[in-house]
Enzyme design. Structure first.
Site, short mmCIF file in Angstrom:
data_model
loop_
_atom_site.label_atom_id
_atom_site.label_comp_id
_atom_site.label_asym_id
_atom_site.label_seq_id
_atom_site.Cartn_x
_atom_site.Cartn_y
_atom_site.Cartn_z
N ASP A 67 -5.57 45.48 54.64
CA ASP A 67 -4.43 46.24 54.11
C ASP A 67 -4.62 47.75 54.19
O ASP A 67 -4.14 48.49 53.32
CB ASP A 67 -4.13 45.85 52.65
CG ASP A 67 -3.99 44.35 52.49
OD1 ASP A 67 -3.34 43.75 53.35
OD2 ASP A 67 -4.54 43.80 51.52
N LYS A 123 -3.19 49.49 59.01
CA LYS A 123 -3.54 49.49 60.44
C LYS A 123 -2.28 49.44 61.31
O LYS A 123 -2.26 49.97 62.40
CB LYS A 123 -4.41 48.27 60.78
CG LYS A 123 -5.76 48.28 60.12
CD LYS A 123 -6.55 47.03 60.45
CE LYS A 123 -6.01 45.77 59.83
NZ LYS A 123 -6.06 45.72 58.36
N GLY A 132 -0.53 40.78 57.51
CA GLY A 132 0.82 41.31 57.34
C GLY A 132 0.82 42.79 57.70
O GLY A 132 0.07 43.55 57.12
N HIS A 133 1.57 43.14 58.70
CA HIS A 133 1.70 44.55 59.09
C HIS A 133 3.13 44.97 58.89
O HIS A 133 4.05 44.28 59.31
CB HIS A 133 1.38 44.73 60.58
CG HIS A 133 -0.07 44.64 60.90
ND1 HIS A 133 -0.55 44.68 62.19
CD2 HIS A 133 -1.14 44.54 60.11
CE1 HIS A 133 -1.87 44.60 62.16
NE2 HIS A 133 -2.25 44.51 60.91
P1 IMP Z 1 -7.67 33.59 54.09
O1 IMP Z 1 -7.82 34.53 55.24
O2 IMP Z 1 -6.25 33.26 53.77
O3 IMP Z 1 -8.53 32.37 54.24
O4 IMP Z 1 -8.22 34.33 52.77
C1 IMP Z 1 -9.59 34.68 52.62
C2 IMP Z 1 -9.73 36.02 51.92
O5 IMP Z 1 -9.24 37.05 52.78
C3 IMP Z 1 -8.92 36.15 50.62
O6 IMP Z 1 -9.62 36.98 49.73
C4 IMP Z 1 -7.66 36.85 51.08
O7 IMP Z 1 -7.01 37.55 50.03
C5 IMP Z 1 -8.22 37.79 52.11
N1 IMP Z 1 -7.24 38.18 53.13
C6 IMP Z 1 -6.78 37.44 54.16
N2 IMP Z 1 -5.90 38.13 54.89
C7 IMP Z 1 -5.80 39.34 54.32
C8 IMP Z 1 -5.07 40.52 54.65
O8 IMP Z 1 -4.32 40.60 55.63
N3 IMP Z 1 -5.26 41.58 53.81
C9 IMP Z 1 -6.09 41.53 52.74
N4 IMP Z 1 -6.79 40.46 52.41
C10 IMP Z 1 -6.65 39.37 53.20
#
Ligand code: IMP
Length: 423
Positions: free
Chosen positions: A13, A16, A40-41
């Site tokens: 986040d 980017k 998410g961008h």
């Molecule tokens: P997962 O990628 O959904 O398996 O989540 C694993 C960890 O990565 C968790 O702590 C999520 O909140 C974090 N996470 C996954 N994608 C993002 C992102 O785009 N931004 C911030 N944290 C993320």
């Protein structure tokens, strides 16, 4: 430029999307290399806001070929929704390419992620988008890839095989309803036709482009500290957001990478569980969260917020080999009398500047802060370094000195124009 990688330097986040969008103006290819619809961008252009989860944001530029590399995992239900929304906003998707080696996030992956996260013990705080189970099946060699999707018999075989393994777990371990193979085969045969025009051999496409020195931007998702190997395991994602992941996820060789840009917020945020040494749980944290609108693009969750952690940022600079840094959301820090910046950790009665990428140990680290003067003025109108208040410039200099990487971009607001070029 040739091959430029944009990497999140913190826990994701870092805005980017905006930085990639700036480079995309000069690029021929913009490539996602890891992660899936957990990312998410948000990109704001001419008053319009575009939301991206899977499709590289570079697609907004008419000369760019937007590529989903083989290291990405794709949820085709989510893809359909995103593609339809972009199409409705007038975005031309004919320049999209999807790798044959991309693994599919299937409905059972999402279900397993949700069921696992519903357990209190051992929760990671995932986005529940099925990312971990998809990469697990990839490593277990029972995943379904885009190439499988292109042939109905092969698809049917793969789905039947994987459900023989996943359905008993869904039923016996979690007590949930098993999935029907025929229904899935029908649904995914339909998706196959939707994505067929975009499917291509990504490593060949990009190797040839790199040999012709065409400008390529690699768009990282998540951040360094969420890397499966070099992040704060187990509170990490299941892919490789770091610069090395750009090679793994696209087939581009490491010696082809020419610029590696880290993107860091002027403070720190984290979503989900896991240690966060500089976390602020007081009204200062609330103020930063509100000013920075720190709520997830994908899940809407309120992000955890803290002071800038230079121990972690220096680690990110070294793991990735940053050649430049972009500092984002500097405008959020306006109005604070004093700003704290973490320069070391106190761990086991000693002080260290080395990041500890081991979650239980990191949880025991206490931040050692330097205090800097803040600035009162709003800075979202500034377009040059000289226009920034002296204390804002001193803040940036302090960062540069500590991590030994030049800051070459500073973002002071969400729009393209709210950017300061530093060199
Ligand atoms: P997962 O990628 O959904 O398996 O989540 C694993 C960890 O990565 C968790 O702590 C999520 O909140 C974090 N996470 C996954 N994608 C993002 C992102 O785009 N931004 C911030 N944290 C993320």
């Amino acid at each position: 430029m040739s091959v430029l990688v944009v990497v999140g330097a913190q826990w994701g986040d870092e805005a980017k999307g905006k930085i990639v969008d700036l480079f995309a103006q000069r690029a021929r290819y913009v490539v996602r290399y890891a992660g899936g619809s957990n990312a998410g961008h948000t990109v704001c252009v001419n008053g319009a806001t575009y939301k991206f989860h899977l499709i590289p944001s570079g697609i907004l530029h008419p000369n760019v070929i937007a590529v989903v590399g083989d290291g990405v995992v794709m949820d085709l239900r989510a893809f359909g929704i995103e593609a339809a929304a972009l199409h409705e906003q007038g975005v031309d998707l004919s320049r999209l390419r999807i790798g044959r080696g991309v693994h599919l996030t299937m409905p059972y992956h999402r279900l397993l992620d949700e069921l696992e996260e519903a357990q209190i013990e051992g929760r990671i705080g995932t986005t529940k988008r099925g990312i971990g189970p998809t990469y697990a099946d990839k490593a277990w060699r029972i995943g379904v890839r885009v190439a499988d999707l292109m042939e109905r018999d092969r698809l049917a075989q793969r789905i039947q095989r994987v459900l023989q393994r996943r359905n008993p777990t869904i039923q016996r371990v979690y007590g949930a309803k098993p999935l029907n193979a025929n229904e899935l085969i029908e649904e995914f045969t339909h998706y196959a036709e939707q994505i067929r025009p975009y499917v291509c051999d990504v490593p060949h496409l990009l190797m040839q482009a790199a040999e012709r020195s065409e400008p390529i931007v690699m768009e990282g998702a998540q951040g360094t500290l969420l890397d499966l190997d070099y992040g704060t395991y187990p509170y990490v994602t299941s892919s490789h957001p770091i610069a090395a992941g750009a090679c793994l996820g696209t087939g581009i060789a490491p010696n082809r990478l020419t610029e590696i840009w880290g993107v860091a917020k002027a403070y720190t945020t984290r979503v989900g569980e896991g240690p966060f040494p500089t976390e602020l749980t007081d009204e200062i944290g609330d103020r930063i969260r509100n000013r920075g609108r720190e709520y997830g693009t994908t899940t809407g969750r309120a992000r955890r917020v803290g002071w800038l952690d230079l121990v972690a940022l220096r680690y990110a600079a070294r793991v990735n080999g940053f050649t430049a840094l972009a500092v984002t959301l500097l405008d959020v820090l306006s109005g604070f009398e004093r700003l704290k910046v973490c320069v070391a950790y106190r761990y086991n009665d000693a002080q260290t500047r080395e990041f500890i990428a081991d979650a239980p140990a990191l949880a025991r680290c206490e931040p050692v802060y330097a205090e800097l003067h803040g600035w009162r003025e709003e800075i979202d109108h500034c377009r040059t370094l000289e226009e920034l208040p002296t204390n804002a410039r001193a803040y940036l200099n302090f960062i540069e000195e500590h991590i030994s990487v030049p800051i070459r971009l500073v973002s002071v607001g969400p729009s393209r124009e709210q950017t300061i070029q530093c060199s």
